[in-house]
Design an enzyme around this catalytic site. Structure first.
Site, PDB file in Angstrom:
ATOM      1  N   CYS A 117      30.241  34.943  43.234  1.00 49.24           N
ATOM      2  CA  CYS A 117      29.032  34.442  42.571  1.00 49.24           C
ATOM      3  C   CYS A 117      28.546  35.522  41.624  1.00 49.24           C
ATOM      4  O   CYS A 117      29.039  36.649  41.625  1.00 49.24           O
ATOM      5  CB  CYS A 117      27.942  34.173  43.591  1.00 49.24           C
ATOM      6  SG  CYS A 117      28.432  32.993  44.859  1.00 49.24           S
TER       7      CYS A 117
ATOM      8  N   ARG B 146      31.824  33.845  36.674  1.00 51.01           N
ATOM      9  CA  ARG B 146      31.974  34.155  38.106  1.00 51.01           C
ATOM     10  C   ARG B 146      31.746  32.918  38.975  1.00 51.01           C
ATOM     11  O   ARG B 146      31.880  32.987  40.202  1.00 51.01           O
ATOM     12  CB  ARG B 146      30.990  35.252  38.515  1.00 51.01           C
ATOM     13  CG  ARG B 146      31.183  36.547  37.758  1.00 51.01           C
ATOM     14  CD  ARG B 146      30.167  37.567  38.200  1.00 51.01           C
ATOM     15  NE  ARG B 146      30.331  37.946  39.582  1.00 51.01           N
ATOM     16  CZ  ARG B 146      31.157  38.880  40.022  1.00 51.01           C
ATOM     17  NH1 ARG B 146      31.892  39.559  39.167  1.00 51.01           N
ATOM     18  NH2 ARG B 146      31.240  39.160  41.300  1.00 51.01           N
TER      19      ARG B 146
ATOM     20  N   TRP C 174      29.468  30.349  43.118  1.00 51.74           N
ATOM     21  CA  TRP C 174      30.821  29.830  43.349  1.00 51.74           C
ATOM     22  C   TRP C 174      30.832  29.505  44.829  1.00 51.74           C
ATOM     23  O   TRP C 174      30.830  30.402  45.670  1.00 51.74           O
ATOM     24  CB  TRP C 174      31.840  30.902  42.994  1.00 51.74           C
ATOM     25  CG  TRP C 174      33.251  30.510  43.321  1.00 51.74           C
ATOM     26  CD1 TRP C 174      33.982  30.877  44.418  1.00 51.74           C
ATOM     27  CD2 TRP C 174      34.106  29.677  42.545  1.00 51.74           C
ATOM     28  NE1 TRP C 174      35.226  30.317  44.358  1.00 51.74           N
ATOM     29  CE2 TRP C 174      35.341  29.579  43.222  1.00 51.74           C
ATOM     30  CE3 TRP C 174      33.949  28.998  41.335  1.00 51.74           C
ATOM     31  CZ2 TRP C 174      36.405  28.834  42.743  1.00 51.74           C
ATOM     32  CZ3 TRP C 174      35.022  28.257  40.863  1.00 51.74           C
ATOM     33  CH2 TRP C 174      36.234  28.187  41.555  1.00 51.74           C
TER      34      TRP C 174
ATOM     35  N   ASN D  74      26.092  37.577  46.813  1.00 49.30           N
ATOM     36  CA  ASN D  74      27.474  37.329  46.403  1.00 49.30           C
ATOM     37  C   ASN D  74      28.352  37.872  47.520  1.00 49.30           C
ATOM     38  O   ASN D  74      28.211  39.040  47.880  1.00 49.30           O
ATOM     39  CB  ASN D  74      27.762  38.063  45.084  1.00 49.30           C
ATOM     40  CG  ASN D  74      29.248  38.104  44.759  1.00 49.30           C
ATOM     41  OD1 ASN D  74      29.966  37.162  45.053  1.00 49.30           O
ATOM     42  ND2 ASN D  74      29.692  39.188  44.149  1.00 49.30           N
ATOM     43  N   GLY D  75      29.217  37.043  48.084  1.00 50.85           N
ATOM     44  CA  GLY D  75      30.080  37.518  49.172  1.00 50.85           C
ATOM     45  C   GLY D  75      30.114  36.496  50.297  1.00 50.85           C
ATOM     46  O   GLY D  75      29.762  35.332  50.106  1.00 50.85           O
TER      47      GLY D  75
ATOM     48  N   GLU E  63      58.694  31.553  41.608  1.00 51.03           N
ATOM     49  CA  GLU E  63      57.411  31.894  40.998  1.00 51.03           C
ATOM     50  C   GLU E  63      57.593  32.973  39.914  1.00 51.03           C
ATOM     51  O   GLU E  63      56.971  32.900  38.852  1.00 51.03           O
ATOM     52  CB  GLU E  63      56.433  32.353  42.096  1.00 51.03           C
ATOM     53  CG  GLU E  63      55.064  32.803  41.610  1.00 51.03           C
ATOM     54  CD  GLU E  63      54.234  31.714  40.937  1.00 51.03           C
ATOM     55  OE1 GLU E  63      54.636  30.545  40.924  1.00 51.03           O
ATOM     56  OE2 GLU E  63      53.169  32.057  40.385  1.00 51.03           O
TER      57      GLU E  63
ATOM     58  N   LYS F 162      56.572  32.414  35.986  1.00 45.91           N
ATOM     59  CA  LYS F 162      55.669  33.310  35.262  1.00 45.91           C
ATOM     60  C   LYS F 162      56.324  33.779  33.962  1.00 45.91           C
ATOM     61  O   LYS F 162      55.690  33.841  32.927  1.00 45.91           O
ATOM     62  CB  LYS F 162      55.302  34.536  36.129  1.00 45.91           C
ATOM     63  CG  LYS F 162      54.331  34.224  37.259  1.00 45.91           C
ATOM     64  CD  LYS F 162      52.931  34.028  36.716  1.00 45.91           C
ATOM     65  CE  LYS F 162      52.039  33.163  37.576  1.00 45.91           C
ATOM     66  NZ  LYS F 162      52.348  31.767  37.696  1.00 45.91           N
TER      67      LYS F 162
ATOM     68  N   GLU G  94      56.470  30.789  31.389  1.00 44.64           N
ATOM     69  CA  GLU G  94      55.229  30.315  30.784  1.00 44.64           C
ATOM     70  C   GLU G  94      54.522  31.400  29.981  1.00 44.64           C
ATOM     71  O   GLU G  94      53.777  31.089  29.060  1.00 44.64           O
ATOM     72  CB  GLU G  94      54.292  29.717  31.839  1.00 44.64           C
ATOM     73  CG  GLU G  94      53.806  30.690  32.875  1.00 44.64           C
ATOM     74  CD  GLU G  94      52.917  30.042  33.932  1.00 44.64           C
ATOM     75  OE1 GLU G  94      52.383  28.955  33.705  1.00 44.64           O
ATOM     76  OE2 GLU G  94      52.755  30.659  35.005  1.00 44.64           O
TER      77      GLU G  94
ATOM     78  N   HIS H  98      77.776  28.061  43.850  1.00 47.67           N
ATOM     79  CA  HIS H  98      78.178  26.652  43.761  1.00 47.67           C
ATOM     80  C   HIS H  98      78.022  26.102  42.350  1.00 47.67           C
ATOM     81  O   HIS H  98      77.965  24.886  42.172  1.00 47.67           O
ATOM     82  CB  HIS H  98      77.373  25.827  44.768  1.00 47.67           C
ATOM     83  CG  HIS H  98      77.641  26.248  46.187  1.00 47.67           C
ATOM     84  ND1 HIS H  98      78.839  25.997  46.820  1.00 47.67           N
ATOM     85  CD2 HIS H  98      76.897  26.952  47.063  1.00 47.67           C
ATOM     86  CE1 HIS H  98      78.808  26.512  48.042  1.00 47.67           C
ATOM     87  NE2 HIS H  98      77.631  27.112  48.215  1.00 47.67           N
TER      88      HIS H  98
ATOM     89  N   LYS I  71      44.877  24.706  31.852  1.00 41.25           N
ATOM     90  CA  LYS I  71      44.583  25.265  33.178  1.00 41.25           C
ATOM     91  C   LYS I  71      44.589  24.162  34.231  1.00 41.25           C
ATOM     92  O   LYS I  71      45.089  24.347  35.332  1.00 41.25           O
ATOM     93  CB  LYS I  71      43.229  25.991  33.135  1.00 41.25           C
ATOM     94  CG  LYS I  71      42.848  26.668  34.455  1.00 41.25           C
ATOM     95  CD  LYS I  71      43.768  27.841  34.761  1.00 41.25           C
ATOM     96  CE  LYS I  71      43.514  28.456  36.119  1.00 41.25           C
ATOM     97  NZ  LYS I  71      44.677  29.235  36.582  1.00 41.25           N
TER      98      LYS I  71
END
Ligand code: F6R
Length: 613
Positions: free
Chosen positions: A2, A27, A77, A103-104, A486, A490, A493, A509, A608
């Protein structure tokens, strides 16, 4: 994650707070609120307006009182409690004379809430934060000052926090403190200010002081007094900020991707917070599905797209190994068109950072129609998928702005592995000693990720040697396979380079025909029971002229001997290794993107959140 802001001594505080909240929206923006001491009480306004929460708050606060007393603001958040106005900060105590922002995450909020309710307090939100306002109320009712009552409150809470509190009894004072999450302070024109981050202060001052862990600050107009939590004075050392607001939102990093990679240790730590009970057992209260709901499960389906799909693949190994349940993983856009066989004994897990990806949400809808229990692993509280599912497990990575997923991917692996252990606990498939051992190993992962991140310079050196390469294979076995997928994603993209992720044993194979001098093979060679077989596969490509880059455990000279370049990572429990092993591959893709002149925050052709089929 947050954003918090506070000011005392301003001629007109609320516009300052709202302006700062706009700077902190990156945030989180699930809700926003402000509070200020006015006429012997606390005035407060809060709004939950989706992505427009701060603007909705500005409308509400148009006729806010003016004045130079202490004032605080928050943009949220959501973690504990839905993103509603009732759960928006600031939270107040029973008397309405104390207000607090946070925040937390407070880990022991449930036991503190029970204690406060038993003591006659009325709590009006579902947040972990509100208990702190009531604990301060208790202290002040016993005659303590706001500072002393805040100090005693902080001795009772466990978790991560930056907080700021005001009280009608001390109209000019803000008391702030932090543990694990950031808080910066500044002085300007007779004011004292605090904020989660520098962008909120830049319009007022460029001289800031970053509060350290377990320090407490008392802000009065034009003055800051800083002590440790137990009262030892600290001399604030001011830093001069030279960044503009955009650079400050990126925390001084060149781009959001770099910032978010560096937030990975926190994302992992926060995703693990408050999951364990007093006896060390897992408690997933927020999940909505009870142990009884899960006891009847005989199969797990995990459905996702892109990086979330790769996190799901790691979870397959963990769930099958720990919970002894068959686990199938499918790409969301394929799942619902192929008559998947599900029933009420199936747990279907949708994994989505955004919680809005159309392919995944439609797959979840189909799973529900077929009678499965549907659980969503999402980073966005109250996302469409979280609302539609029977249960939800949140990753707590904070907003991810860079298009390529980094910190959310790590948080997803951790959340899904926690789910695997939780299923094992419910089904009794692992001794408690084993689950405890793994959870303990998970708790040190943030430190290992930090260590891996600190080696960016070494990864850059390897990247510099690969700038002319055009063809990459990423190979792995066991959980190294999803890491390979992954790593290849990365690179594709971000650097627009042809990169194929492959199970190392499958190469012979067919695809091995593509290996020739100049092909780069990136192998995941961290130690696991298949390491020897992995090394045989590496020997196969090396003998055909490939340039070999290996991700290897620190000090593993046997792996290093088979490589042209090594990306070293600190070792961990084999099933947890993807959390650490992906870090140098993110960095490699990032650096190659930069070397090829591409902006890693805005890869071409991508969005996104993908809300089309
Ligand atoms: C890759 C990436 C995408 C997402 C995918 C799913 O870096 O970010 O592959 O992982 O679009 O998105 P979510 O998790 O929001 O469903």
């Amino acid at each position: 994650m947050c954003g918090i802001i506070g000011v005392t001594g301003a001629a007109d505080a609320v516009p300052i707070l709202i302006g700062a909240l706009h700077q902190l929206e990156y945030r989180g923006y699930d809700s926003a609120g402000v509070a200020m001491v006015v006429d012997g009480g606390v005035w407060r306004a809060r709004a939950a307006g989706g992505t427009n929460s701060v603007s909705a708050l500005a409308e509400l606060a148009q006729d806010a009182p003016t004045g130079h007393a202490a004032a605080i603001g928050h943009t949220r958040w959501a973690t504990h409690g839905a993103p509603t106005a009732e759960n928006a900060h600031p939270h107040i105590d029973c008397t309405g004379r104390i207000a607090l922002i946070h925040n937390g995450i407070i880990e022991n909020h449930a036991e503190l809430r029970a204690e406060l309710v038993a003591g006659g307090h009325t709590l009006t939100s579902a947040t972990d934060t509100e208990v702190m306002a009531h604990l301060i109320e208790q202290g002040m009712a016993g005659g303590a000052s706001l500072t002393e009552a805040t100090r005693s409150m902080l001795r009772r809470v466990r978790g991560a926090f930056s907080i700021a509190a005001i009280s009608a009894d001390e109209p000019d004072t803000i008391v702030a403190a932090r543990h694990s999450t950031p808080l910066v302070l500044g002085l300007a024109d007779g004011m004292a200010l605090l904020a989660s981050d520098v962008p909120a202060l830049i319009g007022h001052t460029r001289q800031v002081f970053a509060l350290a862990d377990d320090e407490l600050a008392v802000l009065t107009p034009g003055a800051l007094a800083v002590t440790t939590l137990d009262g030892t004075p600290v001399e604030p050392e001011l830093l001069t900020i030279t960044w503009d607001v955009e650079a400050a939102q990126k925390g001084g990093y060149e781009d959001f991707m770099s910032k978010e990679m560096h937030e990975q240790p926190l994302a992992v730590a926060d995703t693990l917070l408050d999951r364990r009970g007093a006896g060390g057992e897992l408690i997933l209260d927020e999940m909505r599905l009870s142990p009884d709901d899960l006891r009847t499960i005989d199969k797990v389906f995990i459905v996702a797209c892109g990086s979330s799909y790769h996190a799901a693949l790691v979870a397959k190994y963990a769930i099958e190994h720990w919970a002894k349940l068959p686990a199938e993983v499918d790409i969301a856009s394929e799942f619902r068109y192929r008559d998947p066989v599900l029933n009420e004994r199936t747990l279907c897990v949708g994994v989505s950072q955004s919680g809005e990806t159309l392919d995944t949400s439609e797959a979840m809808r189909e799973a529900k129609r077929l009678g499965a229990k549907v659980l969503v692993v999402s980073n966005v509280v109250d996302s469409s998928m979280a609302r539609a599912a029977d249960g939800v497990l949140y990753t707590r990575a904070g907003p991810e702005i860079g298009v390529a997923s980094t910190k959310c991917h790590l948080a997803q692996i951790v959340a899904l592995e926690v789910l695997g252990l939780y299923l094992a606990q419910i089904l009794g498939t692992q001794p408690v000693s084993v689950t405890n051992e793994i959870l303990n190993a998970m708790e040190v992962l943030p430190g290992l990720v930090t260590e891996a991140l600190s080696r960016a310079g070494e990864v850059d050196q390897v990247a510099a040697k690969l700038t002319d390469a055009r063809d990459f294979f990423f190979l792995g076995r066991h959980v190294g396979y999803p890491v390979a997928l992954e790593g290849a994603l990365k690179l594709k993209e971000l650097a627009y380079l042809r990169a194929e992720g492959y199970p190392a044993g499958e190469l012979k194979h067919g695809p091995i025909a593509l290996i020739e001098p100049g092909t780069v093979v990136v192998g995941i060679a961290t130690r696991n029971p298949l390491w020897e077989k992995m090394m045989s596969n590496i020997a196969e490509v090396r003998s055909r002229g490939a340039t070999v880059v290996l991700v290897a455990d620190d000090g593993d000279e046997e792996s290093a001997a088979a490589a042209d370049h090594v990306l070293w990572v600190p070792p961990t429990y084999p099933l947890l290794a993807p959390v650490v092993g992906i870090v140098p591959l993110q960095q490699l893709a990032y650096r190659l993107a930069r070397l090829h002149g591409h902006d890693p925050d805005r890869p071409r052709n991508l969005a996104k959140t993908v809300t089309v089929e």
